[in-house]
Design an enzyme around this catalytic site. Structure first.
Site, PDB file in Angstrom:
ATOM      1  N   LYS A  72      14.051  29.848  64.000  1.00 16.27           N
ATOM      2  CA  LYS A  72      14.597  29.361  62.730  1.00 16.27           C
ATOM      3  C   LYS A  72      14.742  30.524  61.767  1.00 16.27           C
ATOM      4  O   LYS A  72      13.853  31.369  61.682  1.00 16.27           O
ATOM      5  CB  LYS A  72      13.612  28.328  62.148  1.00 16.27           C
ATOM      6  CG  LYS A  72      14.159  27.579  60.959  1.00 16.27           C
ATOM      7  CD  LYS A  72      15.077  26.465  61.348  1.00 16.27           C
ATOM      8  CE  LYS A  72      15.848  25.904  60.154  1.00 16.27           C
ATOM      9  NZ  LYS A  72      17.006  26.757  59.770  1.00 16.27           N
ATOM     10  N   LYS A  96       6.127  33.245  59.035  1.00 17.71           N
ATOM     11  CA  LYS A  96       6.332  32.289  57.935  1.00 17.71           C
ATOM     12  C   LYS A  96       6.263  30.846  58.442  1.00 17.71           C
ATOM     13  O   LYS A  96       5.563  30.002  57.880  1.00 17.71           O
ATOM     14  CB  LYS A  96       7.701  32.560  57.292  1.00 17.71           C
ATOM     15  CG  LYS A  96       7.938  31.862  55.974  1.00 17.71           C
ATOM     16  CD  LYS A  96       9.378  32.041  55.492  1.00 17.71           C
ATOM     17  CE  LYS A  96       9.736  33.476  55.187  1.00 17.71           C
ATOM     18  NZ  LYS A  96      11.089  33.618  54.599  1.00 17.71           N
ATOM     19  N   LYS A 108      16.807  35.036  63.090  1.00 16.42           N
ATOM     20  CA  LYS A 108      17.633  35.438  61.945  1.00 16.42           C
ATOM     21  C   LYS A 108      18.967  35.875  62.499  1.00 16.42           C
ATOM     22  O   LYS A 108      19.050  36.322  63.649  1.00 16.42           O
ATOM     23  CB  LYS A 108      16.974  36.620  61.222  1.00 16.42           C
ATOM     24  CG  LYS A 108      17.413  36.782  59.789  1.00 16.42           C
ATOM     25  CD  LYS A 108      16.543  35.937  58.881  1.00 16.42           C
ATOM     26  CE  LYS A 108      16.868  36.093  57.431  1.00 16.42           C
ATOM     27  NZ  LYS A 108      15.835  35.440  56.601  1.00 16.42           N
ATOM     28  N   THR A 194      13.420  26.942  47.889  1.00 17.37           N
ATOM     29  CA  THR A 194      12.745  28.247  47.907  1.00 17.37           C
ATOM     30  C   THR A 194      12.248  28.587  46.501  1.00 17.37           C
ATOM     31  O   THR A 194      11.078  28.940  46.313  1.00 17.37           O
ATOM     32  CB  THR A 194      13.696  29.341  48.441  1.00 17.37           C
ATOM     33  OG1 THR A 194      14.272  28.878  49.658  1.00 17.37           O
ATOM     34  CG2 THR A 194      12.953  30.633  48.697  1.00 17.37           C
ATOM     35  N   ASN A 225      20.221  32.125  44.366  1.00 20.13           N
ATOM     36  CA  ASN A 225      19.649  30.828  44.697  1.00 20.13           C
ATOM     37  C   ASN A 225      18.146  30.763  44.434  1.00 20.13           C
ATOM     38  O   ASN A 225      17.623  29.750  43.984  1.00 20.13           O
ATOM     39  CB  ASN A 225      19.954  30.556  46.179  1.00 20.13           C
ATOM     40  CG  ASN A 225      19.615  29.150  46.565  1.00 20.13           C
ATOM     41  OD1 ASN A 225      19.710  28.248  45.735  1.00 20.13           O
ATOM     42  ND2 ASN A 225      19.200  28.962  47.787  1.00 20.13           N
ATOM     43  N   SER A 353      13.902  23.012  55.202  1.00 24.25           N
ATOM     44  CA  SER A 353      14.799  23.042  56.368  1.00 24.25           C
ATOM     45  C   SER A 353      14.206  22.197  57.502  1.00 24.25           C
ATOM     46  O   SER A 353      14.925  21.491  58.215  1.00 24.25           O
ATOM     47  CB  SER A 353      14.973  24.471  56.882  1.00 24.25           C
ATOM     48  OG  SER A 353      15.972  25.134  56.158  1.00 24.25           O
TER      49      SER A 353
END
Ligand code: GLU
Length: 420
Positions: A72, A96, A108, A194, A225, A353
């Site tokens: 992810k 994470k 990623k 976030t 963001n 997510s």
């Protein structure tokens, strides 16, 4: 494989410190194994753009670990992103996800292009080209992308559409991408998750340090963001945001910037620059201004050995990935500055997510209130888990967060067995 203070070298330095702490507790071969990415893929995109010419773009997908589940992590789109950057970022995603407790591995991707220099239509073409060309590396059980620097909700909508179109279906079965528009199966609150998570961590840090949040001061680097949502959240808690910067400029006002007006200004002009209320300052120098909380929410490697001795904040809340170099980290620790590390501080995005992923798998719909409640509960719980361990062992918040994340991944690898 890495330059001094690259994203990858920072990720590896943080990992090596943790691996040392785990010596004796975890098999050293296992610690060597998870230091390496599982797979690094380079794809060449060559779409026809609006000028009627073929253009070449490199794209990368890295799956660092699948021990906890499908990889992810977001898609970074900048003109300088490298496969090593993507590898470092994928590694950070592994820890994470394991720390925040979602059943994902770390991944990623990167697309080498500057979105600011593209027309809206050309960006869409490149994103769709990435989705089609990288499709074999994307899927609910393989790698699930999301927004990251340079990509947004709309781009995730294009990805879902491009994938379902390639499959000849109206929709995809299961979750192929998160951070989509709500109308396409996205989840309310994902865009803000976030930044909201950053605010939750800061609130908890204030409590543990016996400091009052109302009337405190903050500086926010980056007004995208993460930074803009964190700034508005802090502003609403009564924090004075004394300075804000983005790629194009920085503004300051010791009385506190009107963040709502600043958001309006950036919507109109594309930047915080020339905001009439504040005075224009140097974005680099801004990091060294007096404040209680500094939120680096822009690029990697912003707090370095050069400016760390001059940072005046009491708390650093890492909204960005890898904003602090390992050398700076040591200096800040010696100076007693409390750092909330990226893998904890900005984990709200990937946590929500995960809610989007489960919602889509089960074909359910969650409300924004449910999402925000779950986010608050999880971030608070993890903040305190990391904080308690850091106190017990007299280690930094980063060491503690990394220790928990890496150890969870090791346990998953042991549970799977050593044959892969
Ligand atoms: N790009 C975000 C991060 O670095 C979110 C990743 C995701 O939601 O998969 O954490």
């Amino acid at each position: 494989m890495s330059n001094k203070n690259s994203i990858l070298s920072t990720a590896l330095a943080n990992y090596d410190r943790t691996a040392q702490m785990l010596q004796g507790e975890v098999d050293s071969d296992l610690l060597l194994k998870i230091r390496q990415p599982k797979e690094r893929i380079e794809v060449t995109l060559g779409p026809l753009l609006g000028d009627n010419k073929l253009h070449l773009f490199k794209a990368f997908v890295v799956r660092h670990s699948e021990a906890m589940g499908p990889a992810k992590g977001g898609i970074r789109m900048t003109d300088s992103v490298s496969i090593d950057d993507v590898t470092g970022l994928a590694m950070e995603m592994t820890w994470k996800c394991a720390l925040i407790g979602v059943p994902f591995g770390g991944g990623k991707s990167g697309i080498v292009a500057d979105p600011a220099k593209l027309t809206k239509h050309d960006k869409e073409i490149i994103i769709r080209s990435f989705a089609r060309n990288a499709l074999r590396h994307i899927g609910p059980q393989v790698y699930v992308p999301a927004p990251d620097m340079g990509t947004n909700e709309q781009d995730m909508g294009y990805i879902k559409d491009a994938i379902s179109f390639s499959m000849g279906k109206a929709t995809t079965q299961g979750c192929y991408v998160t951070g989509k528009p709500v109308i396409l199966g996205g989840i309310p609150g994902r865009r803000e998750a976030t930044g909201n998570g950053v605010v939750i961590c800061i609130t908890e840090a204030f409590k543990t340090m016996d400091m009052k949040i109302r009337g405190a001061t903050a500086i926010v680097q980056g007004f995208g963001n993460v930074g803009s949502v964190a700034a508005i959240g802090l502003h609403r808690l009564g924090v004075r945001i004394v300075a804000v910067s983005d790629l194009y400029g920085a503004v300051a006002d010791e009385k506190g910037l009107d963040i709502e007006a600043l958001i309006e200004h950036t919507k109109r002009t594309g930047s915080v620059k020339d905001f009439p209320q504040g005075r224009q300052i140097d974005g680099k120098k801004m990091l060294e201004m007096p404040c209680d909380v500094l939120v680096p929410a822009a690029a990697a490697n912003q707090i370095t050995a050069d400016n760390a001795p001059n940072i005046k904040a009491k708390i650093i809340a890492e909204g960005a990935n890898g904003p602090t170099s390992p050398q700076a980290d040591e200096i800040l620790t010696k100076r007693g500055i409390f750092t909330i590390p990226d893998i904890l501080c900005n984990a709200g995005g990937v946590f929500v997510s995960y809610l989007e992923y489960t919602q889509e798998t089960q074909q359910e719909q969650m409300t924004e209130e449910e999402v925000n409640d779950r986010l608050k509960k999880r971030m608070t719980e993890k903040f305190h888990q990391v904080y308690e361990l850091s106190r017990q062992r007299k280690i930094t918040m980063r060491e503690s967060a990394m220790y928990i994340g890496v150890k969870n991944v090791c346990q998953a690898m042991i549970a799977r067995g050593y044959l892969s």
